[in-house]
Every structure is written in C-alpha cells, then in structure tokens.
Write a protein that holds these residues in place. Structure first.
Motif, PDB file in Angstrom:
ATOM      1  N   THR A 139      27.721 -62.218 -57.638  1.00  0.00           N
ATOM      2  CA  THR A 139      26.768 -61.445 -58.428  1.00  0.00           C
ATOM      3  C   THR A 139      25.589 -62.324 -58.858  1.00  0.00           C
ATOM      4  O   THR A 139      25.707 -63.545 -58.956  1.00  0.00           O
ATOM      5  N   VAL A 147      21.209 -54.181 -61.244  1.00  0.00           N
ATOM      6  CA  VAL A 147      22.365 -53.733 -60.482  1.00  0.00           C
ATOM      7  C   VAL A 147      23.059 -54.891 -59.764  1.00  0.00           C
ATOM      8  O   VAL A 147      24.267 -54.844 -59.494  1.00  0.00           O
ATOM      9  N   GLY A 150      26.158 -56.586 -61.236  1.00  0.00           N
ATOM     10  CA  GLY A 150      27.379 -55.791 -61.267  1.00  0.00           C
ATOM     11  C   GLY A 150      28.165 -55.886 -59.978  1.00  0.00           C
ATOM     12  O   GLY A 150      27.694 -56.426 -58.968  1.00  0.00           O
ATOM     13  N   LEU A 152      30.172 -53.462 -57.249  1.00  0.00           N
ATOM     14  CA  LEU A 152      30.388 -52.106 -56.780  1.00  0.00           C
ATOM     15  C   LEU A 152      31.884 -51.887 -56.571  1.00  0.00           C
ATOM     16  O   LEU A 152      32.519 -52.603 -55.792  1.00  0.00           O
ATOM     17  N   VAL A 187      29.156 -48.940 -60.249  1.00  0.00           N
ATOM     18  CA  VAL A 187      28.734 -50.333 -60.347  1.00  0.00           C
ATOM     19  C   VAL A 187      29.153 -50.819 -61.731  1.00  0.00           C
ATOM     20  O   VAL A 187      28.711 -50.275 -62.748  1.00  0.00           O
ATOM     21  N   ASP A 189      29.893 -53.788 -64.705  1.00  0.00           N
ATOM     22  CA  ASP A 189      29.411 -55.062 -65.241  1.00  0.00           C
ATOM     23  C   ASP A 189      30.379 -56.188 -64.876  1.00  0.00           C
ATOM     24  O   ASP A 189      31.569 -56.131 -65.196  1.00  0.00           O
ATOM     25  N   THR A 228      29.565 -49.727 -67.068  1.00  0.00           N
ATOM     26  CA  THR A 228      28.955 -49.526 -65.761  1.00  0.00           C
ATOM     27  C   THR A 228      27.445 -49.709 -65.838  1.00  0.00           C
ATOM     28  O   THR A 228      26.856 -49.678 -66.921  1.00  0.00           O
ATOM     29  N   ILE A 229      26.838 -49.917 -64.666  1.00  0.00           N
ATOM     30  CA  ILE A 229      25.389 -50.058 -64.548  1.00  0.00           C
ATOM     31  C   ILE A 229      24.874 -48.860 -63.772  1.00  0.00           C
ATOM     32  O   ILE A 229      25.291 -48.612 -62.626  1.00  0.00           O
ATOM     33  N   ASP A 230      24.005 -48.101 -64.380  1.00  0.00           N
ATOM     34  CA  ASP A 230      23.527 -46.851 -63.796  1.00  0.00           C
ATOM     35  C   ASP A 230      22.350 -47.114 -62.867  1.00  0.00           C
ATOM     36  O   ASP A 230      21.183 -46.952 -63.236  1.00  0.00           O
ATOM     37  N   ASP A 231      22.663 -47.545 -61.658  1.00  0.00           N
ATOM     38  CA  ASP A 231      21.629 -47.815 -60.666  1.00  0.00           C
ATOM     39  C   ASP A 231      22.277 -47.809 -59.289  1.00  0.00           C
ATOM     40  O   ASP A 231      23.503 -47.937 -59.162  1.00  0.00           O
ATOM     41  N   SER A 232      21.480 -47.668 -58.246  1.00  0.00           N
ATOM     42  CA  SER A 232      22.007 -47.601 -56.881  1.00  0.00           C
ATOM     43  C   SER A 232      22.248 -49.011 -56.334  1.00  0.00           C
ATOM     44  O   SER A 232      21.368 -49.870 -56.409  1.00  0.00           O
ATOM     45  N   PHE A 233      23.421 -49.202 -55.772  1.00  0.00           N
ATOM     46  CA  PHE A 233      23.778 -50.492 -55.182  1.00  0.00           C
ATOM     47  C   PHE A 233      23.225 -50.568 -53.765  1.00  0.00           C
ATOM     48  O   PHE A 233      23.158 -49.569 -53.055  1.00  0.00           O
TER      49      PHE A 233
END
Length: 358
Positions: A139, A147, A150, A152, A187, A189, A228-233
């Motif tokens: 990471t 992101v 984080g 996935l 995703v 943390d 969680t991380i609210d974004d696209s991996f």
C-alpha cells in the motif's frame, strides 16, 4: 570395470542402483557441481564414479527428499560439520512451520467439506492474518491518492482476495472460503487491517462480511470493524492479464537476496548471468548469488531497495522466483513453495532515463 588409481570405478547405472538416484538425476547433480564423476570418457561421454562417491549420492538423495535447496546441500557437503548442523536445524524448523500451516489449511478444508451439515462459513484466521501482512506492505505510504492507502478485499464464489498497490508494486493473494459467498468488494483501510493481526492469530476461524462504511471481521465470539475507503480501486486484473511473456526466470535463495535489500534505501543493480545473479548497491556493496536460470542470461535491471525488499520479505519458503520480461517492465515475484501470493515490482530506471510505475 575401470580403475582410477587404486580405487575401482563404477558406471552411472551402477551408482544409480546403489544410491537410489536415477541416471538423469546424477547427470543433473554433475551439472550442478554437487556430484562430479571421477572420469568422463572423451569419446563416448560415459561418466564413471568412484565407489566411495555412493555415500555422497545417498546423502544428496536424502537431503533432496526433505526438500533441502541445492545451494544449501552444497554447503552441508562442504565439510564444515558445525555449519552443516546449523543448516539442518534451520531447515527442520522451517519444515515444522510449514507443517503447522498445512494443519491450519487441512482444518479449513475439513470445515468446508462439512459445511452442508454445520452451516459454518469463513476461513482460517491465521491464514487471513498472514495474507494481510503479505499484501498490505504494497500500500502507498502517503495520502496523495487515498485509495492506494487501502487494501481491496473481494469475495467471489468460494474465495477471498486481498490486493494492494502503490503504483510501483502490486501484491495480491487469494484464499479459499469455508463456503461459497455472495460477490462483494470493499477497499479497506490498511492501518485498520494491520491492527487486527495479533487478534486474528489468537483465533481459529474468522468470518468477514461487508457493512456500511466497514469490513466486519468476527472471530472467537468477538467482532472488529475496519474502515473502508469510498473510491474505485485500480483495475489490477487487466495489468496481470496484460503482462508481457517471461524472457528469463531466476530461482534464487530468498534470504541471500533479502540480506542485500533489507534496511537499505538506495538503488540495487541486477545482472542476470548464466549461473549467478550479480548485485551491486549504490553504496558500493556487491554480492554474487548462485541461481537456477530458465531462459536467457544477459539482462541488466535495477530496483529501489525500499520497493523490492518488502516484496521479497513477504514471500514464504527458502527460494523465490523472479519472472523477468524486460528491464523496464514489471517483474513477477513468487515464492517457490507458495503459489497463492503474486507480487509485481517495477524496476527503477537506469541513469539518464525516466522512472516507471505499474
């Protein structure tokens, strides 16, 4: 039979029958320098051995039978009794560790077989803890792209996959679940996942499930929630399927390579030769590591030690494989004994050229 001085020589077939090794194995150990014939007929190429070499052949067979790497066998047979004893003790400890891991896997499989009757779900807590440690080192260490700080976490059918990347390195590992699960992905943390490692190692089985803003992990009657991380991996699967064909595969001792990278923050240059891997650090330290090579030698590439070292450290077992396509393309790093973990590491550019990322 032929004589060599005062000692009678035997053919490769006789030595094979006496030692329990095949003629092809004896030819391989000749090529490796572990068991060199006393004489090779220049006209026919036939190999002849001293009768006294049978004891060495038997010892090689026994050591290979317990999974001892060729390089270590060479050290054991070198004649230093104290060194040989230490190497054997270290190998036995590693075998015990692997046996403990195998027992955990067996318990997981047995629970999977019995799922229809028990209704249990989940996976081995120790396996999940190990996977988190292996993957999270890839990471990002900054919040420039949130992101990438984080991991996935994906559930699909009967498996759970963890993936992380900082654009210069990518690590992914897939584990079997106790029973098929609905598809989902989050995703998570990486710091939160790291914080539950010791708790997981005290449990036997763990279940994981998605929740609003969290990954819920349950083990031993207690629960932990990882943010969680609210974004696209990034689409890491496209990268893996798009890898260039492997040109050279290098099998090398993991600890020897780790010794050159661990605790160093500079650049390391690799030169792949026919039987050795020549390493050179920017601080002047060098090393030549014996390797088993598949494909062509003559590839030169360089790595940032801080990127390469965690990838080597995450691999399990005494040997690792480096799959190299080109000096400026990602190198695939895998354990020679554990195929569940896949790591890509991007070489750094040579002087006067620009860097790359995955």
């Amino acid at each position: 039979m032929t004589e060599f001085g005062s000692e009678e020589l035997i053919t490769i077939g006789v030595l094979a029958r006496a030692s329990g090794l095949t003629p092809s194995a004896l030819r391989f150990y000749d090529d490796c320098g572990l068991l060199v014939p006393a004489r090779v007929d220049g006209a026919t190429g036939y190999r002849y051995y001293r009768e006294s070499q049978c004891a060495r052949a038997v010892m090689i067979r026994q050591l290979r039978g317990i999974g001892m790497p060729l390089e270590v066998i060479s050290e054991i047979l070198a004649g230093d009794v104290g060194r040989a004893a230490r190497l054997l003790d270290a190998h036995v400890l590693e075998l015990r560790r692997q046996a403990d891991e195998a027992a955990v896997v067996a318990r997981t499989i047995k629970s999977t077989i019995g799922d229809e009757a028990t209704g249990q779900t989940g996976l081995s807590a120790a396996t999940l803890a190990t996977a988190i440690d292996q993957v999270r080192s890839a990471t990002a260490r900054t919040d420039e792209i949130p992101v990438l700080a984080g991991v996935l976490v994906e559930a699909s059918a009967g498996s759970l996959t963890l993936t992380a990347t900082d654009r210069y390195r990518l690590s992914t590992r897939t584990m079997a679940l106790g029973r098929p699960a609905a598809d989902w992905s989050l995703v998570v943390d990486a710091g939160d996942l790291a914080s539950i490692g010791s708790w997981l190692r005290e449990a036997e089985e763990v279940t994981v499930a998605p929740a609003t803003g969290a990954l819920v992990v349950v083990a031993g009657g207690s629960e932990r929630r990882c943010r969680t991380i609210d974004d696209s991996f990034p689409d890491y699967r496209a990268m893996l399927t798009g890898l260039a064909p492997v040109r050279t595969r290098v099998l090398v001792m993991r600890d020897r390579l780790l010794d050159m990278t661990e605790g160093y923050d500079g650049t390391i240059t690799f030169s792949v030769e026919a039987t050795e891997l020549a390493l050179s650090r920017a601080d002047g330290r060098t090393a030549r590591l014996p390797v088993t090579l598949t494909g062509g030698p003559g590839i030169d590439l360089a790595f940032a030690a801080t990127t390469l070292s965690p990838a080597i450290g995450a691999a399990l077992g005494p040997e690792i494989m480096l799959d190299i396509a080109a000096p400026d393309l990602p190198v695939l790093i895998r354990s020679a004994t554990d195929g569940d973990l896949t790591t890509l590491v991007m070489p750094t550019a040579h002087p006067n050229s620009k860097g790359h990322n995955v």
